[in-house]
Motif scaffolding. Structure first.
Motif, mmCIF file in Angstrom:
data_model
loop_
_atom_site.group_PDB
_atom_site.id
_atom_site.type_symbol
_atom_site.label_atom_id
_atom_site.label_comp_id
_atom_site.label_asym_id
_atom_site.label_seq_id
_atom_site.Cartn_x
_atom_site.Cartn_y
_atom_site.Cartn_z
ATOM 1 N N VAL A 77 -77.041 -74.028 39.550
ATOM 2 C CA VAL A 77 -77.671 -74.696 40.598
ATOM 3 C C VAL A 77 -78.594 -73.861 41.473
ATOM 4 O O VAL A 77 -79.484 -73.876 42.072
ATOM 5 C CB VAL A 77 -76.676 -75.573 41.392
ATOM 6 N N MET A 78 -78.031 -72.529 41.751
ATOM 7 C CA MET A 78 -78.865 -71.635 42.199
ATOM 8 C C MET A 78 -80.229 -71.372 41.555
ATOM 9 O O MET A 78 -81.323 -71.323 42.281
ATOM 10 C CB MET A 78 -78.320 -70.315 42.359
ATOM 11 N N ALA A 79 -80.116 -71.107 40.230
ATOM 12 C CA ALA A 79 -81.537 -70.951 39.597
ATOM 13 C C ALA A 79 -82.358 -72.256 39.552
ATOM 14 O O ALA A 79 -83.563 -72.212 39.651
ATOM 15 C CB ALA A 79 -81.047 -70.510 37.929
ATOM 16 N N ALA A 80 -81.800 -73.426 39.508
ATOM 17 C CA ALA A 80 -82.440 -74.709 39.285
ATOM 18 C C ALA A 80 -83.290 -75.027 40.876
ATOM 19 O O ALA A 80 -84.095 -75.150 40.891
ATOM 20 C CB ALA A 80 -81.545 -75.964 39.131
ATOM 21 N N SER A 81 -82.410 -74.498 41.827
ATOM 22 C CA SER A 81 -83.009 -74.441 43.166
ATOM 23 C C SER A 81 -84.166 -73.781 43.507
ATOM 24 O O SER A 81 -85.209 -74.047 44.209
ATOM 25 C CB SER A 81 -81.798 -74.421 44.114
ATOM 26 N N LEU A 82 -84.016 -72.584 43.009
ATOM 27 C CA LEU A 82 -84.887 -71.279 43.095
ATOM 28 C C LEU A 82 -86.278 -71.772 42.258
ATOM 29 O O LEU A 82 -87.348 -71.740 43.141
ATOM 30 C CB LEU A 82 -84.416 -70.170 42.673
ATOM 31 N N HIS A 83 -86.288 -72.451 41.175
ATOM 32 C CA HIS A 83 -87.501 -72.814 40.322
ATOM 33 C C HIS A 83 -88.004 -74.107 41.225
ATOM 34 O O HIS A 83 -89.138 -74.000 41.419
ATOM 35 C CB HIS A 83 -86.838 -73.255 39.079
ATOM 36 N N ALA A 84 -87.250 -75.070 41.752
ATOM 37 C CA ALA A 84 -87.741 -76.135 42.368
ATOM 38 C C ALA A 84 -88.407 -75.856 43.606
ATOM 39 O O ALA A 84 -89.975 -76.253 44.287
ATOM 40 C CB ALA A 84 -86.806 -77.244 42.518
ATOM 41 N N LEU A 85 -87.807 -74.767 44.446
ATOM 42 C CA LEU A 85 -88.555 -74.533 45.701
ATOM 43 C C LEU A 85 -89.650 -73.806 45.499
ATOM 44 O O LEU A 85 -90.778 -73.766 46.292
ATOM 45 C CB LEU A 85 -87.403 -73.627 46.453
ATOM 46 N N SER A 86 -89.796 -72.966 44.576
ATOM 47 C CA SER A 86 -90.887 -71.915 43.940
ATOM 48 C C SER A 86 -91.922 -73.058 43.825
ATOM 49 O O SER A 86 -93.119 -72.685 44.163
ATOM 50 C CB SER A 86 -90.631 -71.240 42.985
ATOM 51 N N ARG A 87 -91.776 -74.093 42.979
ATOM 52 C CA ARG A 87 -92.900 -75.144 42.774
ATOM 53 C C ARG A 87 -93.235 -75.621 43.963
ATOM 54 O O ARG A 87 -94.527 -75.821 44.334
ATOM 55 C CB ARG A 87 -92.328 -76.029 41.930
ATOM 56 N N THR A 88 -92.572 -75.907 45.019
ATOM 57 C CA THR A 88 -92.903 -76.518 46.150
ATOM 58 C C THR A 88 -93.755 -75.436 46.892
ATOM 59 O O THR A 88 -94.982 -75.844 47.402
ATOM 60 C CB THR A 88 -91.815 -76.754 47.221
#
Length: 571
Positions: A80-91
């Motif tokens: 969930v850390m990696a998935a969250s970092l990816h989503a926040l990066s796209r934001t």
């Protein structure tokens, strides 16, 4: 107040906060593209050190190195850390190009509220979590246009920083502390002093490696220590804001003090903490089981589902189900409770690692002497047949241990729906999450009454034929209590976290899942290809699937999917 090296803990805290003061100036001048680059670096390091992360967590939780239960640590930790970092990066990428994070979002409506589809958010989501969906409900009066305009929160004005925020990390789910720190840094544009819970101190070396880009840039400092260090830190003059995850008892001790002092301060409206605080706290989470005509396989699957809601991480979850609401008028009630008892009794063994767990279980046993002891060490407690008038201890005490009670409320159809919603809203302490289990035919028969039930429930996450933990695992969903709590009646907390699209004025998240796993879901025309979810406590390949999912979240590629599907189908 000294560190292990003998250095004054106060001096360590003072130095950390001085570093962050300097780092805040650098952060204010850092463009969004460079902030995105830092997130991408942290994501790569999460992948590189993921196994070390899982080993450390499994070590202090007492999990066998070969146990499928390690899947819990993969999925609720580095995945969930990696998935969250990816989503926040796209934001940040969208904001940097002058676009709204919600530019391509799918908007809908729920009663008088606008909704945003958070899951699936892309084709990979649709494949990996087929049959699951999540919507973020916005507060009344927020239009799609306003949501698009305001998405981005403090990153809409990145040059305007907001001082130093303290994050007091959780001691149970290992991704909570770093995710909360990221939310402070990006949603609120505050540099962060993150103090780990002493239970998780073994993760300090791992987090130091993973979060190195933010530490090196001067916008994050990691600290350890007990209540003394935490007290010094949150009351420090250089700290502008506090965020904590934990219990309402700890929150009130920080805000109001303890004993007579706390009572006097509450009476006078005079908090001891002279700065704002947000929080994600626990509570007593209900699971409402609707009467219906279930097949035997449905009963067995949903029994394991509810056992998972209680026994994931041995019950040390703020959103672990603690009380099941069923109807005594359901002809299959006894058959379901027998299956639930078996699912709890045969779930894999694990140590009671969290401090005070055994004592809280004993406290529940004293309140309910008729409770059954279950599990390999007889450390799990199941209380059945509780009438509403005898449910008070169960509904007002967060046991934070493997204790599950079954409260019986008569009725069927819309009468049961209304009574269950009223009980969940008025009798349960906390508003973090509520689960609903209902046969698709029951939901269809209820029609608008079921939609009204969802509207009526005052919870931050509502899960329909899913566990609210799916909302926790969805980076673009919000996570936190239902809005409206106050410092003197904090319940499950104030504010939200996760929310990787940085949506303003969130009310709740609603998650939906399949009533049956594949292939039975397809046979019964439910159109979901999800097998037994990897977070189920009885999933045999959870560790392998969790590791593969983490690799995918860190580096999404089509070539990774076949292995994930193969492992998941064997679960």
């Amino acid at each position: 107040m000294e560190t292990q090296s003998g250095e004054s803990a106060a001096a360590v805290v003072d130095a950390a906060l001085s570093d962050l003061e300097a780092g805040e100036k650098k952060w204010a001048a850092l463009p969004l593209t460079r902030r995105r680059d830092l997130l991408d670096q942290v994501r790569k390091l999460t992948s590189r050190h993921a196994e070390e992360w899982v080993d450390a967590a499994s070590g202090y939780k007492g999990l066998d190195p070969d146990a499928p239960l390690r899947g819990e640590e993969w999925i609720s930790g580095p995945y969930v850390m990696a998935a969250s970092l990816h989503a926040l990066s796209r934001t940040l990428d969208k904001l940097a190009s002058g676009k709204s994070p919600l530019e391509d979002a799918e908007f809908g409506a729920a009663g008088e509220r606008v909704t945003v589809r958070a899951l699936p958010s892309n084709l990979f989501d649709a494949l990996l979590l087929n049959g699951f969906s999540a919507e973020v409900w916005l507060q009344r009066g927020v239009s799609p246009a306003a949501a698009r305009t305001n998405a981005g929160l403090a990153q809409l004005t990145p040059e305007k920083t907001n001082g130093i925020g303290v994050v007091l990390g959780a001691g149970n789910i290992t991704s909570i502390a770093p995710l909360d720190a990221l939310y402070e840094l990006f949603a609120h544009n505050r540099v962060v002093a993150l103090k780990l819970n002493p239970v998780t101190d073994a993760l300090l070396p791992v987090f130091t490696k993973i979060l190195a880009p933010l530490i090196d840039f001067g916008v994050l400092r990691l600290l350890s220590g007990g209540a003394e260090v935490g007290g010094y830190l949150v009351n420090h003059d250089k700290v502008a804001h506090v965020h904590m995850t934990g219990s309402a008892v700890t929150h009130d001790a920080i805000v109001w003090g303890v004993g007579d002092e706390a009572s006097e301060r509450k009476r006078d409206g005079n908090p001891k903490l002279a700065k704002p605080i947000t929080s994600e706290l626990g509570g007593v989470s209900p699971t409402i089981v609707f009467p219906g005509q279930w097949e035997r396989s449905d009963i067995e699957f949903q029994a394991e589902h509810i056992a998972t809601q209680r026994l994931h991480n041995n019950g040390y979850n703020c959103v672990a189900a603690q009380a099941i609401i069923v109807s005594p008028d359901w002809p299959q009630k006894d058959e379901f409770l027998t299956a639930l008892r078996d699912a709890i009794d045969t779930a894999p063994a694990r140590p009671a690692y969290y401090p005070g767990s055994d004592q809280r279980t004993e406290q529940a046993q004293e309140s309910y002497p008729e409770a059954q002891r279950l599990g390999p060490y007889q450390g799990r407690l199941l209380v059945t047949g509780i009438a509403p008038e005898k449910a008070e201890p169960l509904l007002s005490t967060e046991y934070f241990s493997p204790v599950l009670g079954v409260v019986e409320i008569p009725g069927t159809g819309s009468d049961f729906a209304q009574a269950a919603a009223r009980t969940a809203n008025e009798e349960f302490i906390g508003t973090l999450g509520v689960n609903i289990v209902a046969h698709p035919a029951t939901i269809e028969a209820l029609g608008e009454d079921f939609d009204q039930l969802i509207e009526d429930l005052r919870y931050g996450t509502i899960a329909i034929n899913a566990w609210t933990g799916v909302g926790f695992l969805t980076p673009t969903a919000s996570w936190g209590a239902f809005p409206g709590h106050t410092l003197d009646d904090v319940q499950s907390g104030i504010g939200v976290v996760h929310n990787a699209w940085l949506i303003d004025r969130v009310e709740r998240t609603v998650v939906r899942g399949p009533f049956r796993p594949s292939p039975r879901s397809l046979i019964n025309r439910e159109w979901a290809i999800s097998p037994k979810p990897p977070w189920f406590v009885g999933n045999k390949t959870a560790a392998t699937t969790g590791k593969l999912l983490t690799g995918f979240a860190a580096d999404p590629r089509w070539t990774r999917l076949p292995q994930i599907f193969a492992s998941a189908l064997r679960g």
